[in-house]
Design a protein around this motif. Structure first.
Motif, PDB file in Angstrom:
ATOM      1  N   SER A 219       0.828  -1.206   0.000  1.00 45.64           N
ATOM      2  CA  SER A 219       0.000   0.000   0.000  1.00 45.64           C
ATOM      3  C   SER A 219       0.864   1.258   0.000  1.00 45.64           C
ATOM      4  N   LEU A 220       1.880   1.260   0.856  1.00 50.64           N
ATOM      5  CA  LEU A 220       2.750   2.440   0.966  1.00 50.64           C
ATOM      6  C   LEU A 220       3.498   2.689  -0.338  1.00 50.64           C
ATOM      7  N   LEU A 221       4.032   1.630  -0.947  1.00 46.05           N
ATOM      8  CA  LEU A 221       4.743   1.788  -2.215  1.00 46.05           C
ATOM      9  C   LEU A 221       3.809   2.296  -3.310  1.00 46.05           C
ATOM     10  N   GLY A 222       2.598   1.749  -3.362  1.00 42.65           N
ATOM     11  CA  GLY A 222       1.641   2.203  -4.358  1.00 42.65           C
ATOM     12  C   GLY A 222       1.266   3.660  -4.180  1.00 42.65           C
ATOM     13  N   LEU A 223       1.042   4.075  -2.941  1.00 41.28           N
ATOM     14  CA  LEU A 223       0.692   5.474  -2.678  1.00 41.28           C
ATOM     15  C   LEU A 223       1.858   6.412  -2.978  1.00 41.28           C
ATOM     16  N   THR A 249     -10.336  -3.768   1.434  1.00 36.52           N
ATOM     17  CA  THR A 249      -9.709  -2.493   1.090  1.00 36.52           C
ATOM     18  C   THR A 249     -10.590  -1.656   0.170  1.00 36.52           C
ATOM     19  N   GLY A 250     -11.601  -2.281  -0.437  1.00 39.24           N
ATOM     20  CA  GLY A 250     -12.490  -1.529  -1.315  1.00 39.24           C
ATOM     21  C   GLY A 250     -13.236  -0.424  -0.604  1.00 39.24           C
ATOM     22  N   SER A 251     -13.407  -0.531   0.713  1.00 39.11           N
ATOM     23  CA  SER A 251     -14.101   0.502   1.474  1.00 39.11           C
ATOM     24  C   SER A 251     -13.343   1.823   1.459  1.00 39.11           C
ATOM     25  N   VAL A 252     -12.050   1.779   1.180  1.00 38.99           N
ATOM     26  CA  VAL A 252     -11.247   2.999   1.124  1.00 38.99           C
ATOM     27  C   VAL A 252     -10.864   3.351  -0.305  1.00 38.99           C
ATOM     28  N   LEU A 253     -10.303   2.386  -1.029  1.00 45.44           N
ATOM     29  CA  LEU A 253      -9.699   2.689  -2.326  1.00 45.44           C
ATOM     30  C   LEU A 253     -10.718   2.908  -3.446  1.00 45.44           C
ATOM     31  N   VAL A 254     -11.822   2.129  -3.443  1.00 47.38           N
ATOM     32  CA  VAL A 254     -12.789   2.254  -4.545  1.00 47.38           C
ATOM     33  C   VAL A 254     -13.516   3.603  -4.522  1.00 47.38           C
ATOM     34  N   PRO A 255     -14.104   4.047  -3.383  1.00 38.30           N
ATOM     35  CA  PRO A 255     -14.735   5.371  -3.392  1.00 38.30           C
ATOM     36  C   PRO A 255     -13.744   6.485  -3.696  1.00 38.30           C
ATOM     37  N   TRP A 256     -12.558   6.373  -3.155  1.00 41.47           N
ATOM     38  CA  TRP A 256     -11.538   7.388  -3.381  1.00 41.47           C
ATOM     39  C   TRP A 256     -11.151   7.439  -4.858  1.00 41.47           C
ATOM     40  N   GLY A 257     -10.904   6.258  -5.466  1.00 42.57           N
ATOM     41  CA  GLY A 257     -10.558   6.219  -6.878  1.00 42.57           C
ATOM     42  C   GLY A 257     -11.678   6.741  -7.767  1.00 42.57           C
ATOM     43  N   LEU A 272      -5.328   3.910  -8.050  1.00 42.74           N
ATOM     44  CA  LEU A 272      -5.941   3.393  -6.825  1.00 42.74           C
ATOM     45  C   LEU A 272      -6.738   2.119  -7.099  1.00 42.74           C
ATOM     46  N   TYR A 273      -7.407   2.069  -8.243  1.00 41.20           N
ATOM     47  CA  TYR A 273      -8.114   0.847  -8.615  1.00 41.20           C
ATOM     48  C   TYR A 273      -7.129  -0.308  -8.801  1.00 41.20           C
ATOM     49  N   VAL A 278      -4.418  -5.260  -6.800  1.00 36.23           N
ATOM     50  CA  VAL A 278      -3.163  -5.922  -6.414  1.00 36.23           C
ATOM     51  C   VAL A 278      -3.242  -6.429  -4.975  1.00 36.23           C
ATOM     52  N   ILE A 279      -3.723  -5.570  -4.058  1.00 39.31           N
ATOM     53  CA  ILE A 279      -3.823  -5.969  -2.652  1.00 39.31           C
ATOM     54  C   ILE A 279      -4.804  -7.116  -2.478  1.00 39.31           C
ATOM     55  N   THR A 280      -5.954  -7.031  -3.154  1.00 40.68           N
ATOM     56  CA  THR A 280      -6.977  -8.069  -3.028  1.00 40.68           C
ATOM     57  C   THR A 280      -6.470  -9.416  -3.533  1.00 40.68           C
TER      58      THR A 280
END
Length: 343
Positions: A219-223, A249-257, A272-273, A278-280
């Motif tokens: 997550s940190l590397l991706g951000l 993780t969709g609760s954070v990344l999907v709405p944000w993306g 972000l998508y 990748v994380i999932t």
């Protein structure tokens, strides 16, 4: 299976649930105390310390190291969290305004369409608006819940540290107390169960730590690649949400993306998508394998126990499910639950 056995199992499951909810700080302190026990024995054997002094020294070393890590990493993360939380309301206001403006613009484009087409498009737009509202609300609730839990986390931390000292002082007598509750003939089997549980539970905790650490790094590397502000804090939030099985993780990344895509930041939104996928995929592939190898249960059993536990009792079930399987396997190794089906 007798009624007595069923009642015993039911009480055991209830105890597990209580341990992972109201008793969580004490359970975690017990695990730490068991982890520190070899150090206590080293102090007692090598430096001729008594139990009280050795436990005090080892627990104090643990406390100093833990607080030091929190001071080094926690201050930076806390600063990012505070700055992030201050800007979250503005993000939500902008998102709502943007969605309304987008809907108005789209409606002006299809006014000359046939009535059936207009009705279909309006239904689709209403569904899209509802979905976006739910996603934004989900992110909002996640952020607010995390912020409101900070005082409780502080109390949890204080109780946990005090319990570490208390368990370390009395750990040598606790096992004897537990064994004394059983018939003398059953004590060797119970002792085997406790030893197997100790190995398996530490393996389970180690696997969860490894998974969380790897997920945090990804997550940190991706951000950082996406050049997102507050990467340390947001990666921590992703880890907390990722405890949930299946698309946590969709609760954070999907709405944000989605928000970033609609506001024109296509690169970060798509990124972000991709990070979410990748994380999932990483969690779904690696989690059963690491968990199975660490606790001695099969990958399929680990995955089933995670999912069934989550469905039955929520987030706590993610931990209780595998633990029930661990206890059952430990009991079978000790010679319990050997009954076979007879036709």
């Amino acid at each position: 299976m007798s009624i007595k056995t069923i009642v015993f199992i039911a009480l055991g499951l209830l105890l597990l649930y209580l341990l992972f909810t109201v008793g969580a700080p004490f359970l975690l302190a017990l695990v730490v105390a068991i982890f520190l026990e070899p150090l206590n024995k080293l102090f007692m054997n090598k430096f001729r310390m008594n139990r009280l002094v050795a436990a005090t020294v080892s627990s104090s070393l643990f406390t100093v190291i833990l607080i030091g890590l929190i001071a080094l990493l926690g201050v930076k993360i806390a600063a990012e969290l505070i700055a992030f939380f201050k800007k979250v309301p503005n993000y939500f206001e902008n998102a709502n305004g943007m969605v309304d403006d987008l809907m108005n613009r789209v409606q002006s484009l299809y006014q000359n369409f046939p009535p059936d087409a207009i009705e279909t498009l309006e239904g689709w737009l209403q569904g899209l608006t509802s979905a976006l509202t739910k996603m934004v609300g989900s992110l909002s609730n996640t952020v607010i819940a995390f912020a409101s839990s900070i005082p409780g986390m502080f109390i949890f931390f204080i109780v946990f540290l005090v319990a570490v000292y208390m368990f370390s002082f009395s750990l040598n007598t606790m096992k004897a107390t537990v064994l004394s509750m059983f018939d003398e003939k059953s004590r060797p089997q119970v002792d085997d169960v406790l030893n197997n549980l100790k190995k398996s539970i530490f393996g389970f905790l180690r696997s969860q730590f490894i998974l969380s650490a790897l997920t945090y790094i990804i997550s940190l590397l991706g951000l950082l690649v996406l050049d997102v502000k507050y990467p340390l804090a947001i990666a921590l939030l992703i880890i907390i949400v990722d405890i949930l099985p299946i698309l946590g993780t969709g609760s954070v990344l999907v709405p944000w993306g989605t928000y970033l895509l609609l506001t024109g930041d296509v690169f970060t939104g798509v990124g972000l998508y991709i990070l979410f996928l990748v994380i999932t995929v990483f969690r779904r592939i690696v989690e059963p394998k690491i968990l199975g190898d660490s606790v001695g249960i099969g990958s399929l059993s680990a995955l089933i126990s995670l999912y069934v536990g989550f469905k039955l009792v929520g987030v706590i079930g993610v931990f209780i499910g595998p633990l029930v399987v661990i206890i059952y396997m430990a009991a079978r190794k000790a010679g319990l639950f050997q009954t076979k089906i007879k036709l």
